[in-house]
Design a protein around this motif. Structure first.
Motif, PDB file in Angstrom:
ATOM      1  N   SER A 139      47.596  24.211  33.313  1.00  0.00           N
ATOM      2  CA  SER A 139      47.570  25.396  32.890  1.00  0.00           C
ATOM      3  C   SER A 139      48.780  26.049  32.401  1.00  0.00           C
ATOM      4  O   SER A 139      49.797  25.519  33.117  1.00  0.00           O
ATOM      5  CB  SER A 139      46.965  26.535  33.961  1.00  0.00           C
ATOM      6  OG  SER A 139      45.892  26.049  34.204  1.00  0.00           O
ATOM      7  N   VAL A 140      49.083  26.845  31.705  1.00  0.00           N
ATOM      8  CA  VAL A 140      50.362  27.307  30.972  1.00  0.00           C
ATOM      9  C   VAL A 140      50.412  28.595  31.123  1.00  0.00           C
ATOM     10  O   VAL A 140      49.538  29.480  30.534  1.00  0.00           O
ATOM     11  CB  VAL A 140      50.775  26.719  29.602  1.00  0.00           C
ATOM     12  CG1 VAL A 140      51.951  27.285  29.327  1.00  0.00           C
ATOM     13  CG2 VAL A 140      50.646  25.285  29.725  1.00  0.00           C
ATOM     14  N   ALA A 172      47.098  25.163  22.794  1.00  0.00           N
ATOM     15  CA  ALA A 172      46.357  26.195  23.532  1.00  0.00           C
ATOM     16  C   ALA A 172      44.697  25.618  23.660  1.00  0.00           C
ATOM     17  O   ALA A 172      43.987  26.118  24.290  1.00  0.00           O
ATOM     18  CB  ALA A 172      46.384  27.393  22.819  1.00  0.00           C
ATOM     19  N   ASP A 173      44.334  24.747  22.573  1.00  0.00           N
ATOM     20  CA  ASP A 173      43.206  24.190  22.567  1.00  0.00           C
ATOM     21  C   ASP A 173      42.794  22.886  23.691  1.00  0.00           C
ATOM     22  O   ASP A 173      41.594  22.942  24.166  1.00  0.00           O
ATOM     23  CB  ASP A 173      42.823  23.596  21.235  1.00  0.00           C
ATOM     24  CG  ASP A 173      42.795  24.602  19.940  1.00  0.00           C
ATOM     25  OD1 ASP A 173      42.626  25.713  20.508  1.00  0.00           O
ATOM     26  OD2 ASP A 173      42.914  24.339  18.838  1.00  0.00           O
ATOM     27  N   ILE A 174      43.835  22.391  24.335  1.00  0.00           N
ATOM     28  CA  ILE A 174      43.849  21.563  25.175  1.00  0.00           C
ATOM     29  C   ILE A 174      44.241  21.945  26.702  1.00  0.00           C
ATOM     30  O   ILE A 174      43.970  21.092  27.401  1.00  0.00           O
ATOM     31  CB  ILE A 174      44.403  20.039  24.804  1.00  0.00           C
ATOM     32  CG1 ILE A 174      45.979  20.248  24.593  1.00  0.00           C
ATOM     33  CG2 ILE A 174      43.877  19.661  23.313  1.00  0.00           C
ATOM     34  CD1 ILE A 174      46.798  19.121  24.558  1.00  0.00           C
ATOM     35  N   VAL A 175      44.916  22.838  26.987  1.00  0.00           N
ATOM     36  CA  VAL A 175      45.357  23.555  27.939  1.00  0.00           C
ATOM     37  C   VAL A 175      45.101  24.704  28.223  1.00  0.00           C
ATOM     38  O   VAL A 175      45.017  25.404  27.110  1.00  0.00           O
ATOM     39  CB  VAL A 175      46.783  23.180  28.444  1.00  0.00           C
ATOM     40  CG1 VAL A 175      47.207  21.774  28.460  1.00  0.00           C
ATOM     41  CG2 VAL A 175      47.832  24.034  27.471  1.00  0.00           C
ATOM     42  N   ALA A 176      44.679  25.070  29.387  1.00  0.00           N
ATOM     43  CA  ALA A 176      44.407  26.601  29.674  1.00  0.00           C
ATOM     44  C   ALA A 176      45.712  27.446  29.600  1.00  0.00           C
ATOM     45  O   ALA A 176      46.707  27.136  30.077  1.00  0.00           O
ATOM     46  CB  ALA A 176      43.561  26.740  30.830  1.00  0.00           C
ATOM     47  N   MET A 177      45.623  28.753  29.114  1.00  0.00           N
ATOM     48  CA  MET A 177      46.937  29.269  28.849  1.00  0.00           C
ATOM     49  C   MET A 177      46.499  30.782  29.524  1.00  0.00           C
ATOM     50  O   MET A 177      45.550  31.412  28.968  1.00  0.00           O
ATOM     51  CB  MET A 177      47.289  29.800  27.213  1.00  0.00           C
ATOM     52  CG  MET A 177      47.987  28.447  26.731  1.00  0.00           C
ATOM     53  SD  MET A 177      48.641  28.609  25.255  1.00  0.00           S
ATOM     54  CE  MET A 177      49.353  30.410  24.877  1.00  0.00           C
ATOM     55  N   TYR A 178      47.564  31.415  30.075  1.00  0.00           N
ATOM     56  CA  TYR A 178      47.285  32.874  30.762  1.00  0.00           C
ATOM     57  C   TYR A 178      48.496  33.512  30.340  1.00  0.00           C
ATOM     58  O   TYR A 178      49.902  33.009  30.209  1.00  0.00           O
ATOM     59  CB  TYR A 178      46.993  32.478  32.097  1.00  0.00           C
ATOM     60  CG  TYR A 178      45.933  31.669  32.652  1.00  0.00           C
ATOM     61  CD1 TYR A 178      44.656  32.319  32.533  1.00  0.00           C
ATOM     62  CD2 TYR A 178      45.922  30.276  32.678  1.00  0.00           C
ATOM     63  CE1 TYR A 178      43.495  31.526  32.950  1.00  0.00           C
ATOM     64  CE2 TYR A 178      44.844  29.738  32.956  1.00  0.00           C
ATOM     65  CZ  TYR A 178      43.887  30.251  33.046  1.00  0.00           C
ATOM     66  OH  TYR A 178      42.555  29.544  33.363  1.00  0.00           O
TER      67      TYR A 178
END
Length: 96
Positions: free
Chosen positions: A60-61, A78-84
């Motif tokens: 997550s980033v 952003a398609d391969i890691v969750a972003m917050y």
């Protein structure tokens, strides 16, 4: 990380992520809240971390704003890691 994540500083990011992955966590949260510039070298580290982690570890980033979230979205990371948008949301999502 804080400041600039570029080809000079990205090895530090990679080392920190690798150290975290050695602990065999369920997930790793990378906080870019205080990052003012994210270069392609830093984005490459994120892709490599995703690949190293494999499907069993959630990467997550925390990224919000034009310096971090925008480039991650534009290049598809952003398609391969969750972003917050903030650390609280990233940690809350990890605990669910």
């Amino acid at each position: 990380m804080a400041g600039v994540v570029d080809m000079i500083t990205s090895p530090q990011l990679e080392t920190a992520i690798d150290t975290a992955l050695e602990q065999k966590p369920a997930g790793v949260v990378i906080d870019f809240t205080d990052v003012e510039f994210l270069a392609s070298a830093g984005m490459g580290v994120l892709v490599a971390a995703h690949d190293k982690a494999g499907p069993e570890v959630a990467i997550s980033v925390v990224a919000d704003g034009p310096a971090t979230s925008r480039p991650l979205k534009l290049v598809g990371i952003a398609d391969i890691v969750a972003m917050y948008p903030n650390l609280d949301e990233a940690l809350a999502a990890r605990d669910t």
